[in-house]
Design a protein around this motif. Structure first.
Motif, short mmCIF file in Angstrom:
data_model
loop_
_atom_site.label_atom_id
_atom_site.label_comp_id
_atom_site.label_asym_id
_atom_site.label_seq_id
_atom_site.Cartn_x
_atom_site.Cartn_y
_atom_site.Cartn_z
N GLY A 156 18.86 -46.79 18.04
CA GLY A 156 19.18 -46.41 16.69
C GLY A 156 18.48 -45.16 16.18
O GLY A 156 18.47 -44.89 14.99
N THR B 54 19.19 -42.12 16.18
CA THR B 54 19.98 -41.09 15.52
C THR B 54 20.64 -41.59 14.24
O THR B 54 21.24 -40.81 13.53
CB THR B 54 21.08 -40.56 16.48
N LEU B 55 20.54 -42.87 13.95
CA LEU B 55 21.16 -43.45 12.75
C LEU B 55 20.13 -43.63 11.64
O LEU B 55 18.99 -43.96 11.90
CB LEU B 55 21.75 -44.82 13.06
N LYS B 56 20.58 -43.43 10.43
CA LYS B 56 19.78 -43.78 9.26
C LYS B 56 20.56 -44.81 8.47
O LYS B 56 21.71 -44.57 8.11
CB LYS B 56 19.52 -42.55 8.39
N VAL B 57 19.96 -45.97 8.24
CA VAL B 57 20.58 -47.01 7.43
C VAL B 57 19.71 -47.19 6.21
O VAL B 57 18.49 -47.29 6.31
CB VAL B 57 20.69 -48.33 8.21
N ILE C 76 25.27 -45.92 6.25
CA ILE C 76 24.94 -45.56 7.62
C ILE C 76 25.09 -44.06 7.67
O ILE C 76 26.21 -43.54 7.53
CB ILE C 76 25.88 -46.22 8.65
N ASP C 77 23.97 -43.37 7.82
CA ASP C 77 23.93 -41.93 7.62
C ASP C 77 24.49 -41.67 6.22
O ASP C 77 23.93 -42.16 5.27
CB ASP C 77 24.67 -41.18 8.73
N TYR D 94 27.24 -49.81 18.56
CA TYR D 94 26.97 -49.13 17.29
C TYR D 94 26.43 -50.13 16.27
O TYR D 94 25.45 -49.86 15.57
CB TYR D 94 28.24 -48.47 16.77
N ASP E 131 22.91 -50.83 17.08
CA ASP E 131 22.04 -49.73 16.66
C ASP E 131 21.81 -49.74 15.15
O ASP E 131 20.73 -49.39 14.67
CB ASP E 131 22.62 -48.38 17.10
N VAL E 132 22.83 -50.15 14.38
CA VAL E 132 22.66 -50.28 12.93
C VAL E 132 21.63 -51.38 12.64
O VAL E 132 20.79 -51.24 11.75
CB VAL E 132 24.00 -50.58 12.23
#
Length: 158
Positions: free
Chosen positions: A22, A24-27, A57-58, A112, A115-116
């Motif tokens: 995760g 590269t993800l911003k939650v 999510i992003d 995905y 990753d979230v």
């Protein structure tokens, strides 16, 4: 030293994506979701959303609708596992459970959604210890396939 040990153990496990957790993800979200207990499902507490819950999510807005039911994080009720991981990662579990539904908006892949889950745990720092977050992420990556796209958003768990 504990961190190095965790990395060595986790990196040896098959198909585990330690380098992709995760990062590269911003939650994020601004308020705690409003839920109420509605019973149990396979020994797990079930909560129902009493209002819509919005998270991002992003920069993509995701809304979990009022009435959605979730068992939070699905830790098996085995004594040692429950003692270590039970009742942890609650809000991340909400986001993850929603994205695992076959008709969630947006539709996402299992990886995905996993990753979230990681990114949401990182955002909330729940569980507080990073090694617990790593193991919970590992569990959904390796053992979550049996639950992915098996239920619809409107399905009641109890």
């Amino acid at each position: 030293m504990d961190y190095v040990y965790d990395v060595l153990v986790l990196s040896c496990l098959a198909n585990f994506r330690l380098d992709k957790m995760g990062d590269t993800l911003k939650v994020y979200f601004s308020i705690r979701p409003e839920t109420t207990p509605v019973g149990g499902f396979q020994g797990r507490k079930v909560r129902k959303f009493t209002e819509d819950f919005i998270f991002f999510i992003d920069d993509k807005r995701v809304m979990i609708p009022k009435g959605f039911q979730t068992d939070c994080s699905s830790v098996p009720r085995l004594p040692l596992l429950w003692l270590i991981f039970g009742d942890e990662g609650e809000i991340a579990g909400y986001c993850h459970d929603y994205l695992y539904r076959i008709d969630s908006v947006p539709q996402v892949t299992k990886l995905y959604a996993d990753d979230v889950f990681w990114a949401a745990m990182e955002f909330t720092k729940d569980p507080k210890r990073k090694w617990k977050r790593r193991w919970m992420y590992f569990a959904v990556v390796e053992f979550g396939a049996g639950s992915y796209h098996k239920k619809e958003v409107e399905d009641k768990l109890c």
